[in-house]
Design an enzyme around this catalytic site. Structure first.
Site, PDB file in Angstrom:
ATOM      1  N   HIS A   6       0.815  -1.216   0.000  1.00 30.86           N
ATOM      2  CA  HIS A   6       0.000   0.000   0.000  1.00 30.86           C
ATOM      3  C   HIS A   6       0.852   1.271   0.000  1.00 30.86           C
ATOM      4  CE1 HIS A   6      -4.212  -1.337   0.370  1.00 30.86           C
ATOM      5  NE2 HIS A   6      -3.708  -2.390   0.972  1.00 30.86           N
ATOM      6  N   ASP A  19      -7.677  -1.730  -1.384  1.00 33.36           N
ATOM      7  CA  ASP A  19      -8.625  -2.623  -0.726  1.00 33.36           C
ATOM      8  C   ASP A  19     -10.026  -2.135  -1.071  1.00 33.36           C
ATOM      9  OD1 ASP A  19      -6.459  -3.852   0.488  1.00 33.36           O
ATOM     10  OD2 ASP A  19      -6.664  -2.722   2.353  1.00 33.36           O
ATOM     11  N   GLU A  79      -6.271 -12.443   0.823  1.00 30.06           N
ATOM     12  CA  GLU A  79      -7.211 -11.364   1.123  1.00 30.06           C
ATOM     13  C   GLU A  79      -8.131 -11.138  -0.073  1.00 30.06           C
ATOM     14  OE1 GLU A  79      -4.846  -7.960   2.125  1.00 30.06           O
ATOM     15  OE2 GLU A  79      -3.971  -8.905   3.897  1.00 30.06           O
ATOM     16  N   HIS A  90      -8.009  -7.335  -1.423  1.00 32.38           N
ATOM     17  CA  HIS A  90      -6.765  -6.632  -1.761  1.00 32.38           C
ATOM     18  C   HIS A  90      -6.321  -6.955  -3.182  1.00 32.38           C
ATOM     19  CE1 HIS A  90      -2.530  -5.211  -0.614  1.00 32.38           C
ATOM     20  NE2 HIS A  90      -2.366  -5.780  -1.816  1.00 32.38           N
TER      21      HIS A  90
END
Length: 240
Positions: free
Chosen positions: A134, A141, A203, A206
């Site tokens: 990130h 996300d 995830e 993500h």
């Protein structure tokens, strides 16, 4: 270090640009801002310019199949101090969830909690060779809203530290609600992958394009050497 962090980075120098929040849905208030994460003069709603273009393409592709649906942004750019704050927050929250007192944790207990947190949260490294995804402006996300503006059931919340967060966790489920959650996750994945993104293996929310994790996943799929396009971004940007 995680496997993808060994890949080289050749930063393309693309600037961070603001995400047009009138074009996408946004989780408000911003979840990490609300916790007190130290963004300072920086905004979570920024991405590298080419990544933003791909995100726009992903939403257009989604709406061709599901008219009126929108991508809902949870988080995007994350400075290192915010990454550090959230790793510590996740560590404390997991300890509390398991009924453990932070002050009395033994060394093995701390190691076990750190390992569990590291499955989902990247280490807030200041080494330019190992940036958290990130912090590159290349990761995002997000989830989905339907045509009525309602959140789509994805089976588990964003940031949950459990196996339910794995993208295909409900792939073999027999309960109708779990099967539906898997279909929704597939809808999100197909829209994002069609625009060039790669999904985090653990995830469902993500996705990234151009960072080391993206390069590692593309390399595994193509069997060709891939270099990451984006490293850590530290330039100050206006508040969001």
């Amino acid at each position: 270090m995680k496997p993808y962090q060994y890949l080289p980075i050749l930063d393309q120098g693309e600037p961070l640009v603001p995400i047009p929040l009138d074009h996408f849905a946004v989780v408000t208030p911003h979840p990490y801002h609300a916790l007190g994460a130290p963004y300072g003069d920086r905004s979570p709603y920024w991405l590298r310019s080419a990544v933003l273009s791909a995100l726009t393409q992903a939403q257009s592709g989604l709406q061709q199949v599901y008219p009126g649906w929108r991508l809902q942004i949870f988080d995007a750019y994350r400075p290192i101090p915010v990454q550090q704050f959230m790793v510590e927050y996740a560590f404390a929250a997991l300890a509390q969830q398991q009924g453990q007192d932070l002050a009395s944790l033994t060394a093995p207990e701390r190691d076990r909690l750190r390992l569990a947190v590291s499955e989902f949260w990247a280490v807030p490294s200041l080494d330019p060779a190992t940036p958290p995804p990130h912090s590159t402006g290349a990761a995002i996300d997000l989830t989905l809203l339907d045509s009525a503006g309602n959140p789509v059931d994805m089976g588990s919340p964003i940031d949950e530290l459990s196996v339910r967060s794995h993208p295909d966790h409900f792939a073999t489920a027999t309960h109708p609600s779990a099967q539906q959650a898997h279909r929704h996750r597939q809808i999100l994945k197909h829209a994002m992958v069609a625009a060039g993104f790669q999904q985090h293996p653990k995830e469902w929310w993500h996705f990234s394009l151009g960072d080391q994790l993206w390069a590692w996943l593309v390399q595994a799929q193509t069997n060709q050497r891939v270099t990451a396009r984006y490293g850590r971004v530290e330039a100050a940007i206006p508040p969001g």
